[in-house]
Design an enzyme around this catalytic site. Structure first.
Site, mmCIF file in Angstrom:
data_model
loop_
_atom_site.group_PDB
_atom_site.id
_atom_site.type_symbol
_atom_site.label_atom_id
_atom_site.label_comp_id
_atom_site.label_asym_id
_atom_site.label_seq_id
_atom_site.Cartn_x
_atom_site.Cartn_y
_atom_site.Cartn_z
ATOM 1 N N CYS A 222 5.232 -6.256 1.730
ATOM 2 C CA CYS A 222 5.638 -4.861 1.720
ATOM 3 C C CYS A 222 4.939 -4.065 2.825
ATOM 4 C CB CYS A 222 5.420 -4.263 0.334
ATOM 5 S SG CYS A 222 6.451 -2.815 0.083
ATOM 6 N N TYR A 223 3.953 -3.225 2.511
ATOM 7 C CA TYR A 223 3.227 -2.532 3.577
ATOM 8 C C TYR A 223 2.691 -3.575 4.571
ATOM 9 C CZ TYR A 223 -0.063 0.600 5.957
ATOM 10 O OH TYR A 223 -0.715 1.341 6.898
ATOM 11 N N ASP B 26 -18.518 -12.355 -22.390
ATOM 12 C CA ASP B 26 -19.100 -12.366 -21.037
ATOM 13 C C ASP B 26 -20.597 -12.653 -21.056
ATOM 14 O OD1 ASP B 26 -16.562 -11.535 -20.491
ATOM 15 O OD2 ASP B 26 -17.106 -9.443 -20.098
ATOM 16 N N HIS C 275 7.702 -7.737 -3.706
ATOM 17 C CA HIS C 275 6.384 -8.109 -4.240
ATOM 18 C C HIS C 275 6.450 -9.424 -5.024
ATOM 19 C CE1 HIS C 275 4.144 -4.428 -3.257
ATOM 20 N NE2 HIS C 275 5.337 -3.856 -3.341
ATOM 21 N N GLY D 166 0.833 -1.198 0.000
ATOM 22 C CA GLY D 166 0.000 0.000 0.000
ATOM 23 C C GLY D 166 0.865 1.244 0.000
ATOM 24 N N GLU E 93 4.028 -10.974 -6.320
ATOM 25 C CA GLU E 93 2.924 -11.070 -7.284
ATOM 26 C C GLU E 93 3.245 -10.485 -8.652
ATOM 27 O OE1 GLU E 93 3.201 -9.154 -4.653
ATOM 28 O OE2 GLU E 93 2.080 -7.299 -4.757
ATOM 29 N N LYS F 120 -11.484 -12.391 -16.494
ATOM 30 C CA LYS F 120 -11.770 -12.629 -17.920
ATOM 31 C C LYS F 120 -11.190 -13.959 -18.421
ATOM 32 C CE LYS F 120 -13.187 -10.448 -21.768
ATOM 33 N NZ LYS F 120 -14.403 -9.631 -21.802
HETATM 34 N N1 GLN Z 1 4.410 2.780 1.693
HETATM 35 C C1 GLN Z 1 5.274 1.765 2.195
HETATM 36 C C2 GLN Z 1 6.740 2.060 1.886
HETATM 37 O O1 GLN Z 1 7.022 2.955 1.161
HETATM 38 C C3 GLN Z 1 4.878 0.419 1.591
HETATM 39 C C4 GLN Z 1 5.084 0.370 0.109
HETATM 40 C C5 GLN Z 1 4.444 -0.835 -0.535
HETATM 41 O O2 GLN Z 1 3.661 -1.540 0.043
HETATM 42 N N2 GLN Z 1 4.724 -1.020 -1.826
HETATM 43 O O3 GLN Z 1 7.597 1.375 2.371
#
Ligand code: GLN
Length: 543
Positions: free
Chosen positions: A94-95, A248, A189, A67, A191, A399
């Protein structure tokens, strides 16, 4: 029991092992779901503000997404601490990692000296294969793999009872795990495709740690969804729905037909703005091939009359939308009257809508405390206008899942892989005033362009291609005569998410062939532009 209760009882998150992703507003959150679905693991996204006590299902594991916020800011969003009482594994991304650490300590997340955005090399502890080992997260992930970082904050020290399981040169806590509980955090990340072995890490988490079964397949879904539809609609209920010839609405219609047969009524409104032979083809495919109960309404005169003199694309859209609702309603009333006499059938109470999961995500995803969370708009406002209840059998699907489902249901390949076509149809691709003859020019040029794309074997490589008519006069020389006629502009794009796109690079012989066919075969056109060469901005002719 209300319709919602019935639908909820047979919802995929009740029938399939489900991983819950709590969204903290990352642009990548939906990709976590997609990767898990690709692994045949069912997964759903809910906003990070979800109260755990109100969760409608028991997840096999929870993932806290990335986030844009900083956990230590006073306005930062936080997860309901009850998530730790769910007694399931938790993975922070991450966040999400920072949030987990913050929830447990509150003093260990700081702004880093250096933002880290891009590739980093990960050194991770290898799992030995035992599911109880914290290292299972990185099982079969070689040391030194590339991972994708996108953060400014970092952990200053480990929360109590955590240990480090991975690091990069800039992030000493790139991977952390609780020493006795199944809590994990990764600063990168997994993903995004830039993280090599990212899917493996998610698989390790979902399958080895959360023990989620990989049973989410379209074969399984067909059966469960048909029984959900039957339970919802009941013994006598009837459903009406618009079809457009697109994948769809066709898949949704076929699913309804499988579930309730002729108690599902499909309606195709021919607005005079459809592609070449479209109404006939849809009629043929839906009735002869798929056995669906279909009514085709030719309303082309009405639409073209209403569009007279209008050249603003937004106005065109509104007129088409409004007329569509009216025609659909009139038809629905007629069908309802006829259907009323059918033995063993009740009133038409339901409206089928081909809503997909990305629409649902868009309406529920968390986009920051300052923004109102969007409510999902029902296309065209139909259900409210008609006092019908909505039935949305594809609302949990992406999709590509709809396409797999379509193939399973026996829908022809050409239709399953059809490029999307806008509701307002050729009216949007005919710039300026929409008249029968102008639409016909666009239609014929589009037919030729698509025919050649198919003949060159490019149709599946391209995500969307179309011809647009520009209402200007350009000079051309045809048969030694100087002419002033209109140009056609060709546009073709490649995209995976239909959010961002690159133009498709045709070779010269292909463009020669298409432009020569269009100028020769479509009267009124003397010149062909291609999007890359065309000076007009896409927004102008795309509407
Ligand atoms: N905002 C947080 C940071 O800068 C997390 C970033 C993120 O989740 N991509 O570390």
């Amino acid at each position: 029991m209300t319709a919602n209760d019935i639908s909820e009882k047979e919802a995929p998150h009740k029938l399939f092992d489900t991983l819950l992703v709590l969204d903290f507003g990352s642009q990548y959150s939906h990709l976590i779901i997609r990767r898990l679905r690709d692994l045949n693991i069912y997964s759903e996204l809910l906003p990070c503000t979800q109260r755990i006590a109100d969760l409608p299902f028991q997840p096999k594991g929870v993932i806290l997404s990335g986030g844009p916020y900083s956990v230590y800011d006073s306005s930062a969003p936080h997860v309901d601490p009850a998530v730790f009482d769910l007694d399931v594994p938790i993975l922070g991304v991450c966040y999400g990692l920072q949030e987990m650490a913050w929830q447990l300590d509150q003093h260990n997340v700081l702004a880093g000296e250096k933002r880290e955005y891009g590739h980093a090399k990960l050194t991770c502890e290898q799992g030995e294969g035992s599911a109880s080992s914290v290292n299972v997260l990185f099982q079969d992930v070689p040391n030194g793999v590339d991972v994708w970082m996108s953060h400014g904050d970092k952990l200053s020290h480990l929360p109590e009872s955590f240990s480090t399981i991975a690091a990069t040169s800039n992030a000493p806590f790139a991977g952390i795990a609780h020493t006795s509980k199944p809590y994990y955090g990764i600063q990168f990340h997994p993903e995004v495709t830039h993280t090599s072995h990212g899917t493996r890490i998610l698989e390790n988490y979902a399958v080895r740690i959360c023990k989620a079964r990989q049973h989410w397949t379209m074969e399984e879904f067909v059966g469960t969804e048909i029984s959900r539809i039957r339970a919802l609609v009941g013994e006598k209920g009837q459903v009406i729905g618009a079809v457009s010839g697109g994948v769809d609405s066709t898949v949704a219609a076929k699913l309804m037909h499988e579930a309730i047969g002729d108690r599902f009524h499909a309606v195709l409104v021919d607005n005079g703005l459809l592609r070449h032979n479209e109404a006939e083809t849809v009629h043929q495919t839906l009735t002869s091939h798929l056995g669906i109960n279909l009514t085709v309404i030719d309303a082309s005169e009405r639409f073209l009359t209403e569009l007279k003199g209008v050249s603003d694309p937004e106005k065109k859209r509104k007129i088409i939308g409004k007329n569509f609702i009216e025609v659909f309603q009139e038809t629905a009333h007629k069908i309802a009257k006829e259907a009323a006499g059918t033995p063993n059938a009740g009133d038409i109470e339901w409206l089928l809508q081909g809503t997909l999961y990305p629409d649902v995500i868009e309406s529920i995803a968390f986009r920051g405390p300052s923004q109102t969370i969007k409510t999902h708009h029902n296309v065209g406002g139909l259900p409210a206008a008609m006092h019908l209840k909505l039935i949305e059998p594809l609302r949990e699907l992406f999709k590509d899942e709809v396409r797999i489902l379509g193939t399973k249901l026996g829908i022809p390949e050409e239709l399953v892989w059809r490029h999307p076509f806008p509701g307002p149809g050729l009216a949007i691709r005919t710039l300026g005033e929409v008249t029968r003859s102008q639409v016909e020019i666009t239609r014929q040029a589009d037919r030729i362009f698509i025919e050649e794309i198919i003949a060159a074997g490019l149709y599946r490589k391209i995500s969307q291609a179309y011809a647009a008519l520009l209402p200007i006069q350009v000079v051309g020389v045809m048969g030694d005569k100087r002419v002033h006629e209109q140009p056609i502009c060709l546009r073709a794009v490649e995209t995976t998410d239909f959010m961002t796109a690159n133009w498709f690079d045709f070779d010269r012989p292909f463009l020669d062939k298409v432009s020569s066919r269009i100028t020769n075969e479509v009267s009124g056109v003397c010149s062909v532009f291609q999007n890359s060469m065309c000076l007009l901005h896409q927004g102008i002719y795309h509407g």
